[in-house]
Design a protein around this motif. Structure first.
Motif, PDB file in Angstrom:
ATOM      1  N   ALA A   1       0.809  -1.217   0.000  1.00  0.00           N
ATOM      2  CA  ALA A   1       0.000   0.000   0.000  1.00  0.00           C
ATOM      3  C   ALA A   1       0.837   1.259   0.000  1.00  0.00           C
ATOM      4  O   ALA A   1       0.396   2.319  -0.467  1.00  0.00           O
ATOM      5  N   GLY A   2       2.054   1.197   0.536  1.00  0.00           N
ATOM      6  CA  GLY A   2       2.884   2.388   0.611  1.00  0.00           C
ATOM      7  C   GLY A   2       2.709   3.127   1.926  1.00  0.00           C
ATOM      8  O   GLY A   2       1.822   2.821   2.723  1.00  0.00           O
ATOM      9  N   ILE A   3       3.522   4.115   2.154  1.00  0.00           N
ATOM     10  CA  ILE A   3       3.571   4.823   3.435  1.00  0.00           C
ATOM     11  C   ILE A   3       2.272   5.555   3.752  1.00  0.00           C
ATOM     12  O   ILE A   3       1.746   5.479   4.855  1.00  0.00           O
ATOM     13  N   LYS A   4       1.691   6.259   2.778  1.00  0.00           N
ATOM     14  CA  LYS A   4       0.517   7.092   3.045  1.00  0.00           C
ATOM     15  C   LYS A   4      -0.704   6.280   3.457  1.00  0.00           C
ATOM     16  O   LYS A   4      -1.494   6.704   4.300  1.00  0.00           O
ATOM     17  N   GLU A   5      -0.886   5.110   2.855  1.00  0.00           N
ATOM     18  CA  GLU A   5      -2.088   4.321   3.104  1.00  0.00           C
ATOM     19  C   GLU A   5      -1.824   3.093   3.976  1.00  0.00           C
ATOM     20  O   GLU A   5      -2.721   2.272   4.168  1.00  0.00           O
ATOM     21  N   SER A   6      -0.615   2.989   4.525  1.00  0.00           N
ATOM     22  CA  SER A   6      -0.244   1.774   5.250  1.00  0.00           C
ATOM     23  C   SER A   6      -1.097   1.525   6.490  1.00  0.00           C
ATOM     24  O   SER A   6      -1.374   0.380   6.847  1.00  0.00           O
ATOM     25  N   LYS A   7      -1.537   2.585   7.165  1.00  0.00           N
ATOM     26  CA  LYS A   7      -2.318   2.410   8.384  1.00  0.00           C
ATOM     27  C   LYS A   7      -3.709   1.862   8.111  1.00  0.00           C
ATOM     28  O   LYS A   7      -4.317   1.230   8.960  1.00  0.00           O
ATOM     29  N   GLN A   8      -4.250   2.113   6.911  1.00  0.00           N
ATOM     30  CA  GLN A   8      -5.594   1.654   6.582  1.00  0.00           C
ATOM     31  C   GLN A   8      -5.583   0.372   5.750  1.00  0.00           C
ATOM     32  O   GLN A   8      -6.615  -0.264   5.571  1.00  0.00           O
ATOM     33  N   ALA A   9      -4.421  -0.011   5.228  1.00  0.00           N
ATOM     34  CA  ALA A   9      -4.348  -1.156   4.320  1.00  0.00           C
ATOM     35  C   ALA A   9      -4.490  -2.472   5.065  1.00  0.00           C
ATOM     36  O   ALA A   9      -3.695  -2.770   5.958  1.00  0.00           O
ATOM     37  N   GLN A  10      -5.514  -3.238   4.695  1.00  0.00           N
ATOM     38  CA  GLN A  10      -5.725  -4.549   5.302  1.00  0.00           C
ATOM     39  C   GLN A  10      -6.278  -5.499   4.243  1.00  0.00           C
ATOM     40  O   GLN A  10      -7.001  -5.087   3.349  1.00  0.00           O
ATOM     41  N   PRO A  11      -5.923  -6.785   4.323  1.00  0.00           N
ATOM     42  CA  PRO A  11      -6.381  -7.750   3.319  1.00  0.00           C
ATOM     43  C   PRO A  11      -7.902  -7.850   3.276  1.00  0.00           C
ATOM     44  O   PRO A  11      -8.573  -7.708   4.295  1.00  0.00           O
ATOM     45  N   ASP A  12      -8.426  -8.134   2.096  1.00  0.00           N
ATOM     46  CA  ASP A  12      -9.880  -8.225   1.932  1.00  0.00           C
ATOM     47  C   ASP A  12     -10.452  -9.505   2.524  1.00  0.00           C
ATOM     48  O   ASP A  12     -11.614  -9.527   2.929  1.00  0.00           O
ATOM     49  N   ASN A  13      -9.651 -10.576   2.540  1.00  0.00           N
ATOM     50  CA  ASN A  13     -10.188 -11.873   2.939  1.00  0.00           C
ATOM     51  C   ASN A  13      -9.956 -12.208   4.412  1.00  0.00           C
ATOM     52  O   ASN A  13     -10.270 -13.306   4.850  1.00  0.00           O
ATOM     53  N   ILE A  14      -9.394 -11.257   5.184  1.00  0.00           N
ATOM     54  CA  ILE A  14      -9.171 -11.469   6.609  1.00  0.00           C
ATOM     55  C   ILE A  14      -9.892 -10.365   7.372  1.00  0.00           C
ATOM     56  O   ILE A  14      -9.935  -9.217   6.930  1.00  0.00           O
ATOM     57  N   LEU A  15     -10.446 -10.706   8.521  1.00  0.00           N
ATOM     58  CA  LEU A  15     -11.158  -9.718   9.327  1.00  0.00           C
ATOM     59  C   LEU A  15     -10.217  -8.585   9.708  1.00  0.00           C
ATOM     60  O   LEU A  15      -9.126  -8.823  10.243  1.00  0.00           O
ATOM     61  N   PRO A  16     -10.578  -7.337   9.435  1.00  0.00           N
ATOM     62  CA  PRO A  16      -9.673  -6.211   9.710  1.00  0.00           C
ATOM     63  C   PRO A  16      -9.659  -5.826  11.181  1.00  0.00           C
ATOM     64  O   PRO A  16     -10.543  -6.191  11.957  1.00  0.00           O
ATOM     65  N   PHE A  17      -8.641  -5.074  11.555  1.00  0.00           N
ATOM     66  CA  PHE A  17      -8.552  -4.490  12.891  1.00  0.00           C
ATOM     67  C   PHE A  17      -9.289  -3.153  12.865  1.00  0.00           C
ATOM     68  O   PHE A  17      -9.029  -2.309  12.014  1.00  0.00           O
ATOM     69  N   THR A  18     -10.214  -2.965  13.807  1.00  0.00           N
ATOM     70  CA  THR A  18     -10.975  -1.714  13.852  1.00  0.00           C
ATOM     71  C   THR A  18     -10.882  -1.009  15.198  1.00  0.00           C
ATOM     72  O   THR A  18     -11.044   0.197  15.289  1.00  0.00           O
ATOM     73  N   TYR A  19     -10.644  -1.785  16.263  1.00  0.00           N
ATOM     74  CA  TYR A  19     -10.441  -1.232  17.594  1.00  0.00           C
ATOM     75  C   TYR A  19     -11.617  -0.404  18.114  1.00  0.00           C
ATOM     76  O   TYR A  19     -11.539   0.795  18.312  1.00  0.00           O
ATOM     77  N   TYR A  20     -12.750  -1.055  18.321  1.00  0.00           N
ATOM     78  CA  TYR A  20     -13.839  -0.430  19.069  1.00  0.00           C
ATOM     79  C   TYR A  20     -14.816  -1.517  19.505  1.00  0.00           C
ATOM     80  O   TYR A  20     -14.845  -2.612  18.955  1.00  0.00           O
ATOM     81  N   GLN A  21     -15.631  -1.229  20.505  1.00  0.00           N
ATOM     82  CA  GLN A  21     -16.572  -2.176  21.089  1.00  0.00           C
ATOM     83  C   GLN A  21     -15.919  -3.539  21.337  1.00  0.00           C
ATOM     84  O   GLN A  21     -16.271  -4.539  20.710  1.00  0.00           O
ATOM     85  N   PRO A  22     -14.950  -3.612  22.250  1.00  0.00           N
ATOM     86  CA  PRO A  22     -14.217  -4.860  22.484  1.00  0.00           C
ATOM     87  C   PRO A  22     -15.117  -6.055  22.769  1.00  0.00           C
ATOM     88  O   PRO A  22     -16.036  -5.986  23.572  1.00  0.00           O
ATOM     89  N   HIS A  23     -14.834  -7.153  22.054  1.00  0.00           N
ATOM     90  CA  HIS A  23     -15.488  -8.456  22.232  1.00  0.00           C
ATOM     91  C   HIS A  23     -17.011  -8.359  22.228  1.00  0.00           C
ATOM     92  O   HIS A  23     -17.692  -9.009  23.001  1.00  0.00           O
ATOM     93  N   SER A  24     -17.513  -7.511  21.365  1.00  0.00           N
ATOM     94  CA  SER A  24     -18.958  -7.365  21.239  1.00  0.00           C
ATOM     95  C   SER A  24     -19.445  -8.159  20.035  1.00  0.00           C
ATOM     96  O   SER A  24     -18.753  -8.286  19.030  1.00  0.00           O
TER      97      SER A  24
END
Length: 335
Positions: free
Chosen positions: A215-238
């Motif tokens: 993805a490169g430096i600018k988009e690296s924080k948002q880049a996540q594979p389409d076929n794996i559940l992404p990291f979103t960090y909210y509502q823990p274990h809900s």
């Protein structure tokens, strides 16, 4: 006594499960055969490709995976709400990607169902298929049968490829989920197959890292594979949690540090950027490392705090939930 998988899965307790399946006799049927000299690593890619396909059909998301020479690990999230929200037509289209379907359903699709009784029976069958779309047993069946057929065809033989039923562990809280994912992603490093996460072939951590690098430096924080559940960090274990309840960069750093520490020649003090993660889960360095290096020996059918384990035992009609020794990782945690 062996329990049916439906008695071991309680979606009210948790949507997260760790599944393990081994080759028959634990032979190296997906790696190097030391007797013949043949290499079967291409079969590991079969597993990765199949779970990618199944993630578009079932409402079961892949959180982490590692395909080894004689077994594989999956951390899955069962999304019942998504299955319930699908239209009847969507359910049929998904199911027909795996199986032939049914003549009554085919007539329903073309508006040829002639009687109300036939329509009712068709809709009843579609509800059965809907339930199977979030059924862990059906997911693993579709995965394992496909790989077994391919492998036996390649070997020109018949018989078992997998060692019976898969093993599953319920992951009852965020600490269990996080530690299990790290345990799975670091399988090749613990087995001395790879030295770093980015070189750990056929793992979810390698796929995540490659996606970020591409993805490169600018988009690296948002880049996540389409076929794996992404990291979103909210509502823990809900149950309403869309993605994994952690930060992507935190997870990368934790895996990197843990991978170094489980190698005796790399062990060192815990870095400052890892401390907040441990403070959030109220665990210390030594307990964390002991858990990661022997996750399956610490937990059997479920992983979580003693309180959550007791609740899960009641939900699955057990008198108690077995664990090996003590749950030191949770000694300071209250739920």
């Amino acid at each position: 006594m062996t329990r049916a998988k439906k008695e071991q899965v309680c979606l009210d307790a948790t949507p997260y499960y760790h599944c393990i399946c081994r080759c028959v006799r634990r032979a190296f049927l997906c790696g190097d055969d030391k007797f013949t000299g043949q290499n079967f690593d291409h079969r590991k890619q079969w597993v990765v490709d199949k779970i990618t396909t199944l993630s578009t059909i079932f409402t079961i998301d892949v959180c982490a995976y590692a395909v080894m020479s004689n077994h594989y690990h999956l951390v899955l999230k069962v999304d019942k709400d998504k299955a319930d929200s699908l239209s009847d037509y969507d359910v049929v289209m998904r199911w027909k990607q795996l199986f032939n379907g049914h003549i009554m359903v085919d007539r329903w699709l073309t508006n040829k169902a002639t009687t109300q009784a036939e329509k009712d029976k068709t809709l009843e069958l579609i509800q059965v298929w809907r339930a199977r779309l979030y059924d862990l047993g059906w997911y693993m069946r579709c995965l394992n049968e496909s790989i077994a057929v391919q492998a036996n065809k390649e070997d020109n033989c018949k018989g078992r490829f997998w060692e019976g039923r898969f093993k599953s562990q319920a992951l009852l809280d965020e600490t269990a989920l996080l530690s299990c994912m790290v345990y799975v992603d670091l399988n090749p490093i613990r087995a001395a197959i790879a030295e770093t996460p980015e070189n750990s072939d056929f793992t979810s951590i390698q796929q995540r890292l490659k996606t970020v690098a591409k993805a490169g430096i600018k988009e690296s924080k948002q880049a996540q594979p389409d076929n794996i559940l992404p990291f979103t960090y909210y509502q823990p274990h809900s149950k309403q949690q869309i993605g994994l309840p952690f930060k992507l960069i935190d997870y990368f750093q934790l895996v990197e540090w843990t991978g170094r520490c489980i190698r005796e020649d790399k062990r060192g003090s815990i870095p400052a950027h890892i401390k907040p993660i441990f403070e959030r889960f109220m665990v210390n360095e030594q307990d964390w490392l002991e858990t990661i290096t022997a996750f399956n020996r610490h937990f059997i059918h479920a992983a979580g705090s003693p309180v959550n384990m007791a609740k899960w035992a009641v939900s699955t009609h057990r008198k108690w939930c077995a664990t090996h020794r003590t749950l030191k990782l949770y000694k300071n945690v209250e739920h």
